[in-house]
Design a protein around this motif. Structure first.
Motif, PDB file in Angstrom:
ATOM      1  N   THR A 110     -51.171  66.628  -4.580  1.00  0.00           N
ATOM      2  CA  THR A 110     -51.144  66.765  -3.127  1.00  0.00           C
ATOM      3  C   THR A 110     -50.823  65.422  -2.484  1.00  0.00           C
ATOM      4  O   THR A 110     -51.421  64.408  -2.832  1.00  0.00           O
ATOM      5  N   THR A 113     -50.583  63.563   1.335  1.00  0.00           N
ATOM      6  CA  THR A 113     -50.954  63.716   2.737  1.00  0.00           C
ATOM      7  C   THR A 113     -50.570  62.458   3.498  1.00  0.00           C
ATOM      8  O   THR A 113     -50.818  61.349   3.024  1.00  0.00           O
ATOM      9  N   PRO A 118     -48.008  60.186  -9.549  1.00  0.00           N
ATOM     10  CA  PRO A 118     -46.944  59.191  -9.730  1.00  0.00           C
ATOM     11  C   PRO A 118     -47.146  57.999  -8.793  1.00  0.00           C
ATOM     12  O   PRO A 118     -46.305  57.701  -7.946  1.00  0.00           O
ATOM     13  N   LEU A 141     -51.080  56.932   3.619  1.00  0.00           N
ATOM     14  CA  LEU A 141     -50.626  57.982   2.715  1.00  0.00           C
ATOM     15  C   LEU A 141     -51.685  58.200   1.637  1.00  0.00           C
ATOM     16  O   LEU A 141     -52.237  57.234   1.112  1.00  0.00           O
ATOM     17  N   THR A 142     -51.974  59.468   1.335  1.00  0.00           N
ATOM     18  CA  THR A 142     -52.950  59.777   0.288  1.00  0.00           C
ATOM     19  C   THR A 142     -52.313  60.667  -0.769  1.00  0.00           C
ATOM     20  O   THR A 142     -51.671  61.660  -0.426  1.00  0.00           O
ATOM     21  N   LEU A 143     -52.502  60.321  -2.030  1.00  0.00           N
ATOM     22  CA  LEU A 143     -52.034  61.156  -3.138  1.00  0.00           C
ATOM     23  C   LEU A 143     -53.235  61.595  -3.954  1.00  0.00           C
ATOM     24  O   LEU A 143     -54.080  60.774  -4.310  1.00  0.00           O
ATOM     25  N   THR A 144     -53.312  62.885  -4.257  1.00  0.00           N
ATOM     26  CA  THR A 144     -54.433  63.437  -5.018  1.00  0.00           C
ATOM     27  C   THR A 144     -53.892  64.260  -6.184  1.00  0.00           C
ATOM     28  O   THR A 144     -52.956  65.044  -5.995  1.00  0.00           O
ATOM     29  N   GLY A 145     -54.462  64.079  -7.366  1.00  0.00           N
ATOM     30  CA  GLY A 145     -53.990  64.862  -8.513  1.00  0.00           C
ATOM     31  C   GLY A 145     -54.851  64.622  -9.732  1.00  0.00           C
ATOM     32  O   GLY A 145     -55.866  63.930  -9.658  1.00  0.00           O
TER      33      GLY A 145
END
Lengths: 332, 332
Positions: free
Chosen positions: A292, A294, B136, B291-295
């Motif tokens: 995800t 955001t 990534p 910006l936020t990345l989640t995984g």
């Protein structure tokens, strides 16, 4: 140090954001691409709207001043609507210029055609800024597709709609009052149709569909519903779920399905906490699992950031290829 | 179609994940890079541990079988600890092989040295899999840094700690019971020290610091606290806030500060909803905004995905550069 000559097409909020950011980040850009970046020409619709302009780039209403100028390496386009943008960019590509666009409506309609034309003329076309604002979703998907298939996308792609739904829920506003607030804050246009009726999200969904699945969904597999008919009472009654304007793109039995509609998300949904003008994209992949992203869904600076990232990528790719041209194809 | 010869260094959970994924994605890889990808050699510590191995790649305990094999283009390393990994990779680079590593402890210590060595020997080194599992994050930061300065990073970088804290809070487990559950599910090692005392998060933070700020923080500016002393009562008392094991990296007055410690996050914090074994990274930038990345933070397949993305990127970069070498430097 050599100079990269850039032209801007459009000088509204986004165009000005690009112009100012390129000026401000000059040292940074020099370090990243080893070149001076100079905006030499800006094409506007009406010079009268820019009477207070003080910059050094030339303002003109004549698109030929970009198309015919051999010095211009890259054209950054930030105007609205399919035409004349499509015609203009085709002419730029034919003249061997690289093209960077933020124009989602144009790219949703003609992205494939422009990419084919650019390939034919050995130029690059980049479109990071068309979709999900400052979130580098195009680059991320290109990165993931190297090792993964993406089977399903859920996304919030219209910051205006998300702002309105958030304000209606948290501040108990009516739709009209929330829209008014969005307009006051500069998050919605005077004519908000594109945002609140789902057209803007639809354009972005088509761009993602072509990137991820190689094609658009068949028209009968596309369903678009906006947020115009949602009441504050409905939002409250959904609580503790939250109503979000959700884009779903999925591959099922060889078909691509696209649904754009308000949906009630529970607290554990990856897009539940995406509030205000933020956008988010949730990707389901076969190897990596779920990812995800955001971030800011719109605005002059996030859009400028995305277009300058494109600019750097194009220059770096060119720097790798240039010696080949010089060495192997001196006539090119 | 030409063949890309790959060697694996390590054949534990991650090594097997890479081997199986390369086999499974053969058609996909052919389409992406235009080459057959063949794993020819796998170096293991003890052949006796792999008595049931049925694959076609050669298993060996002799690292020289990779280093001296001129055919091998790329070495993918998935072993643990600084040594012998650092020595092995140096020798591979000196032999002109590209290197892809998932080894965070080694890369945190010697990443800069390996990058310099690779530059000297015109090979590539890639390390997407070292940090934040399948997210990534390395590629995304490289993309953003083209247009932005990153001033502050907040991240959840250890999936085991996040799983334990989540299980303690939601299932009212003691630390020991939650750790036991993590071990049963394969999320924690028999010796969990690296995860629960913050060492693993520290390695990843150092890798991010060098990428984002160009250097590590001074030792006196680094503070590392694990989750070993947290009680279930403490987690409940923080409610509605959630205690997360947070990595903070920030640039302040010319210094880099790194704090790794349990922190109470409120509902509006971008990492509040990151639960279980997920990782997430929140970047604060000057142009784009946040910006936020989640995984997925770990696991054989997310790690394999990150390493195969690296493989494709290296091959594509080489395909762009190769004709230059051929044309301009035939002696090379």
């Amino acid at each position: 140090m050599s100079t990269l000559h850039v032209a801007l097409l459009g000088f509204g909020t986004v165009g000005k954001g690009i112009y100012e950011t390129i000026g401000k980040q000059q040292d940074h850009l020099r370090a990243v691409i080893g070149k001076e970046v100079k905006v030499s020409t800006i094409v506007v619709k009406d010079l009268g709207h820019h009477a207070d302009y003080q910059g050094s780039a030339k303002l003109t209403t004549d698109m030929q001043e970009i198309i015919q100028d051999q010095k211009i390496d890259v054209v950054m386009e930030a105007i609205v609507g399919k035409q004349p943008a499509f015609d203009y960019l085709q002419q730029c590509i034919i003249q061997g210029k690289h093209v960077i666009t933020a124009n989602k409506e144009m790219f949703a309609a003609y992205g494939c055609a422009l990419q084919k034309l650019a390939e034919k003329h050995h130029t690059k076309i980049a479109y990071e800024a068309t979709t999900a604002g400052g979130i580098p979703i195009i680059a991320t998907i290109q990165q993931l597709l190297q090792a993964n298939h993406i089977n399903n996308i859920q996304a919030i792609l219209n910051g205006t709609s998300n702002f309105i739904l958030t304000a209606m829920r948290t501040d108990h506003l009516s739709f009209d009052k929330a829209l008014e607030k969005a307009q006051e804050l500069g998050y919605a246009e005077a004519d908000p149709t594109n945002d609140i009726d789902g057209h803007d999200a639809y354009f972005k969904a088509m761009i993602l569909s072509e990137l991820v699945f190689g094609r658009k969904p068949a028209p009968e597999n596309i369903q678009v519903t906006g947020i115009r008919d949602i009441s504050s009472d409905f939002l409250q009654s959904a609580c503790p779920k939250r109503i979000k304007h959700l884009v779903t793109l999925a591959r099922t039995d060889g078909d691509i399905i696209c649904r754009i509609e308000p949906q009630a998300l529970s607290e554990t949904h990856p897009l539940f906490a995406v509030e205000g003008v933020d956008n988010a994209v949730h990707l389901q992949t076969d190897i990596l699992g779920n990812l995800t992203l955001t971030g800011p869904g719109a605005g002059a600076l996030p859009t400028a950031s995305a277009m300058i990232e494109d600019l750097c990528t194009i220059v770096k790719e060119e720097q790798a290829v240039l010696p080949i041209e010089k060495a192997l194809a001196p006539h090119y």
